[in-house]
Design a protein around this motif. Structure first.
Motif, mmCIF file in Angstrom:
data_model
loop_
_atom_site.group_PDB
_atom_site.id
_atom_site.type_symbol
_atom_site.label_atom_id
_atom_site.label_comp_id
_atom_site.label_asym_id
_atom_site.label_seq_id
_atom_site.Cartn_x
_atom_site.Cartn_y
_atom_site.Cartn_z
ATOM 1 N N ASP A 259 19.574 51.315 69.795
ATOM 2 C CA ASP A 259 19.325 49.926 70.162
ATOM 3 C C ASP A 259 20.082 49.577 71.433
ATOM 4 O O ASP A 259 21.090 50.208 71.788
ATOM 5 N N GLY A 260 19.588 48.546 72.111
ATOM 6 C CA GLY A 260 20.313 48.019 73.263
ATOM 7 C C GLY A 260 21.292 46.949 72.817
ATOM 8 O O GLY A 260 21.027 46.201 71.878
ATOM 9 N N ILE A 261 22.432 46.861 73.474
ATOM 10 C CA ILE A 261 23.487 45.909 73.116
ATOM 11 C C ILE A 261 23.621 44.856 74.215
ATOM 12 O O ILE A 261 23.529 45.162 75.400
ATOM 13 N N TRP A 262 23.850 43.579 73.780
ATOM 14 C CA TRP A 262 24.037 42.511 74.759
ATOM 15 C C TRP A 262 25.157 41.577 74.313
ATOM 16 O O TRP A 262 25.428 41.435 73.125
ATOM 17 N N ASP A 263 25.805 40.966 75.277
ATOM 18 C CA ASP A 263 26.900 40.025 75.022
ATOM 19 C C ASP A 263 26.760 38.890 76.032
ATOM 20 O O ASP A 263 26.735 39.130 77.243
ATOM 21 N N TRP A 264 26.692 37.651 75.545
ATOM 22 C CA TRP A 264 26.335 36.515 76.390
ATOM 23 C C TRP A 264 27.414 35.441 76.314
ATOM 24 O O TRP A 264 27.684 34.911 75.240
ATOM 25 N N VAL A 270 26.899 34.014 81.852
ATOM 26 C CA VAL A 270 26.841 35.427 82.233
ATOM 27 C C VAL A 270 26.428 36.272 81.025
ATOM 28 O O VAL A 270 27.010 36.179 79.946
ATOM 29 N N LEU A 271 25.404 37.110 81.225
ATOM 30 C CA LEU A 271 24.889 37.999 80.188
ATOM 31 C C LEU A 271 25.184 39.439 80.568
ATOM 32 O O LEU A 271 24.880 39.872 81.676
ATOM 33 N N HIS A 272 25.791 40.187 79.633
ATOM 34 C CA HIS A 272 26.053 41.609 79.847
ATOM 35 C C HIS A 272 25.113 42.407 78.956
ATOM 36 O O HIS A 272 25.012 42.153 77.752
ATOM 37 N N VAL A 273 24.404 43.364 79.516
ATOM 38 C CA VAL A 273 23.495 44.209 78.740
ATOM 39 C C VAL A 273 23.873 45.669 78.949
ATOM 40 O O VAL A 273 24.363 46.058 80.026
ATOM 41 N N SER A 274 23.648 46.468 77.899
ATOM 42 C CA SER A 274 24.010 47.883 77.974
ATOM 43 C C SER A 274 22.944 48.681 78.715
ATOM 44 O O SER A 274 21.833 48.193 78.980
ATOM 45 N N GLN A 275 23.279 49.928 79.001
ATOM 46 C CA GLN A 275 22.331 50.828 79.665
ATOM 47 C C GLN A 275 21.079 51.006 78.816
ATOM 48 O O GLN A 275 19.954 51.001 79.336
ATOM 49 N N ARG A 276 21.264 51.148 77.496
ATOM 50 C CA ARG A 276 20.110 51.348 76.609
ATOM 51 C C ARG A 276 19.214 50.104 76.604
ATOM 52 O O ARG A 276 17.989 50.221 76.542
ATOM 53 N N PHE A 277 19.794 48.900 76.680
ATOM 54 C CA PHE A 277 19.026 47.664 76.768
ATOM 55 C C PHE A 277 18.096 47.735 77.990
ATOM 56 O O PHE A 277 16.899 47.410 77.903
ATOM 57 N N ARG A 278 18.644 48.151 79.118
ATOM 58 C CA ARG A 278 17.861 48.207 80.355
ATOM 59 C C ARG A 278 16.760 49.255 80.264
ATOM 60 O O ARG A 278 15.660 49.068 80.794
ATOM 61 N N GLU A 279 17.041 50.356 79.558
ATOM 62 C CA GLU A 279 16.024 51.404 79.389
ATOM 63 C C GLU A 279 14.865 50.911 78.522
ATOM 64 O O GLU A 279 13.700 51.219 78.798
ATOM 65 N N ILE A 280 15.170 50.139 77.476
ATOM 66 C CA ILE A 280 14.128 49.644 76.571
ATOM 67 C C ILE A 280 13.130 48.767 77.312
ATOM 68 O O ILE A 280 11.924 48.817 77.062
ATOM 69 N N VAL A 281 13.647 47.939 78.245
ATOM 70 C CA VAL A 281 12.753 47.031 78.973
ATOM 71 C C VAL A 281 12.311 47.612 80.313
ATOM 72 O O VAL A 281 11.627 46.931 81.094
ATOM 73 N N GLY A 282 12.690 48.852 80.580
ATOM 74 C CA GLY A 282 12.223 49.516 81.800
ATOM 75 C C GLY A 282 12.877 49.018 83.060
ATOM 76 O O GLY A 282 12.256 49.054 84.136
ATOM 77 N N LEU A 283 14.120 48.544 82.978
ATOM 78 C CA LEU A 283 14.832 48.033 84.146
ATOM 79 C C LEU A 283 16.159 48.782 84.316
ATOM 80 O O LEU A 283 17.210 48.193 84.551
ATOM 81 N N SER A 284 16.113 50.083 84.183
ATOM 82 C CA SER A 284 17.345 50.872 84.214
ATOM 83 C C SER A 284 18.029 50.855 85.571
ATOM 84 O O SER A 284 19.214 51.184 85.689
ATOM 85 N N ASP A 285 17.302 50.444 86.613
ATOM 86 C CA ASP A 285 17.900 50.426 87.952
ATOM 87 C C ASP A 285 18.655 49.132 88.244
ATOM 88 O O ASP A 285 19.354 49.039 89.261
#
Length: 552
Positions: A259-264, A270-285
């Protein structure tokens, strides 16, 4: 011929002081002639009536709580200060069956003034949002403020009539620690202040988190006593527990669930999202930090799902839900639509949400492991956990056969429960009410188990519970607690819904080799419970669920 009065009865008739006796509900069962002389009320007219009818309305609560001084209404409608120290008479189970004492008028003006001051103080206690109590060693509660009825649903009389009432209603998982603190206070050699937190089972079946601020008073000339203030901290504790559970879930998700992890930070946005979060939504860059968290999320959520996601989010922040979980469609970086589940919990300070944290899952990857309606694990995850528990138990049995030490930690039990009136709720009130009922049932079940246990929704109104590190008797007792909690009415919008459950129980003592074996046995026991109106039925060692334990 009428029976002659006994010498003791003759003595009571001659006493100049008024002798009063009531039953457990304050109804007067005996008065001697001095009652009429003191109050002006005829003995015959008072017998059978409640003693509280003669008490000043402002003093009824304090009298019921254990305060012996009050104003009594005479026959001439004048109120006089009286003292009535009622001594309880109990049965073999230590329950109060009657009270008796001597009624004395307070004639000294100074004493009356002191009593008025104390009564004002006691009435002030009634405005405190907590239960003020006093207890003595070997006696139980000598004073209990009326708020106990509002906070926990028990009357003052119910609580004070049983010296072991508090101990009997502390949540089983918290009882050992609470008793250790309680016993240490009763046997203290000096006075000191202390506090403890524990769960208390309310009359409605709800589990209430209590913070108890206490002081033990040690005086060589009188029994050790304690005074305290019980405060309902359920909402605060629920938030704390949700955060702890969330942290554990997030750590586990990072390692294994993908799963992707987020902390807001809701104060800064300010929202912090993990690498896996970005991969799930296709925004890893993209980066991990986003200054405007809500703007970032809105860009991901399909416009048709905006309202549903915002509703779930706002209901949680407004306090209507202890956490939130919502499925929605999101625009993947590649341009395709993906189904995601966004879930989490907020941290509140002074009633304001200051932080949120949670996880993001790709539903295509997660499959049916979780139930979207109740946010409980589903059938696949439950079967996996049960299979693991069976393997551990079988391994411990093998070690025991080889004369190696065997621990009780491998024992477990499977519970299968089915709601008894669920179809009637759907048919009469609608499926939207039925869905909310299932959600409340899920939360009550979660409140009845420990962190090591697992509650799952299998289908419809059928739930399974896996209890770990529990023996045969402990599993049956926990099932009875669940049945009691589920039987209490549910508040769903304007409706008060009653929907009990039938529960089948099978423990590892049965020795089945497969998950299907345990599930079939639990289902057979549940069927017996439902068809015979037992509430709870425990699968016997002989394999006959009909020999189980009934719950009423």
């Amino acid at each position: 011929m009428p029976a002659h009065p006994t010498p003791s009865e003759e003595l009571l008739q001659l006493l100049p002081d008024a002798v009063v006796q009531t039953d457990a509900l304050w109804n007067i069962t005996y008065l001697n002639p001095a009652w009429h002389k003191l109050t002006g009320h005829a003995v015959e007219g008072a017998l059978g009536r409640s003693l509280l009818e003669f008490v000043h309305p402002d003093d009824i609560g304090t009298l019921r709580s254990g305060m012996p001084v009050f104003r009594l209404r005479r026959a001439d409608a004048d109120y006089r200060w009286m003292r009535l120290q009622l001594q309880p008479k109990t049965d073999a189970a230590s329950r109060v069956i009657s009270r008796q004492g001597v009624l004395i008028e307070l004639t000294e003006l100074t004493e009356q003034v002191l009593m008025e001051v104390r009564q004002r103080f006691l009435r002030l206690l009634e405005t405190i949002d907590g239960v003020v109590w006093e207890a003595e060693l070997g006696v139980g509660n000598t004073f209990l403020s009326p708020q106990v009825e509002r906070l926990f649903g028990y009357s003052v009389e119910e609580w004070r009539s049983d010296p072991g009432f508090w101990r009997a209603h502390v949540h089983p998982d918290d009882l050992p620690a609470a008793l250790a603190i309680d016993d240490a206070a009763y046997h203290a050699t000096h006075s000191y202040a202390y506090e403890m937190s524990y769960r208390l089972m309310a009359k409605s079946g709800e589990v209430i988190w209590v913070r108890d601020l206490c002081r033990v008073d040690v005086d060589p000339d009188r029994p050790t006593r304690m005074i305290g203030l019980m405060i309902d901290v359920t909402r605060q504790k629920s938030t704390e527990l949700e955060l702890v559970q969330s942290d554990n879930r997030y750590a586990l998700a990072t390692r294994g669930s993908n799963d992707g992890i987020w902390d807001w930070n809701l104060q800064t946005g300010v929202l912090h999202v993990s690498q896996r979060f970005r991969e799930i939504v296709g925004l890893s860059d993209t980066g991990s930090l986003h200054d405007d968290g809500w703007h970032f999320l809105q860009q991901l959520i399909d416009p048709d799902d905006h309202e549903r996601v915002q509703t779930a989010y706002r209901r949680h922040l407004s306090g209507h839900r202890p956490n939130f979980s919502v499925d929605f469609r999101a625009r993947h970086g590649s341009g395709r639509l993906v189904w995601l589940n966004w879930r989490g919990v907020a941290q509140f300070e002074d009633g304001m949400a200051v932080r949120m944290a949670g996880s993001l899952s790709d539903l295509a990857e997660r499959g049916s492991s979780y139930d979207a309606l109740t946010n409980l694990p589903g059938r696949p995850l439950f079967r996996d956990r049960l299979e693991h528990a069976i393997a551990l138990h079988q391994d411990s049995v093998s070690k025991a056969a080889d004369a190696l030490p065997r621990g009780d930690t491998t024992m477990f039990a499977v519970l299968l429960l089915d709601l008894d009136q669920f179809k009637a709720v759907n048919d009469t009130l609608g499926h939207h009410v039925g869905d909310q009922l299932l959600q409340q049932v899920a939360r009550r079940l979660e409140s009845c188990v420990r962190a090591v246990d697992l509650v799952a929704r299998m289908s419809g109104d059928e739930f399974n519970v896996l209890l770990e590190s529990v023996d045969h008797a402990g599993a049956a007792e926990r099932a009875r607690q669940m049945a009691a909690a589920l039987a209490a009415p549910y508040r769903i919008g304007p409706h008060a819904v009653t929907c009990s459950a039938s529960i089948g129980v099978v423990s590892s003592q049965a020795g089945f080799a497969t998950t299907d074996g345990y599930l079939r046995a639990a289902d057979a026991a549940m069927y017996q419970a439902k068809s015979h109106g037992l509430g709870v039925c425990v699968f016997s060692e002989e394999g006959d669920p009909g020999k189980g334990t009934g719950f009423t």
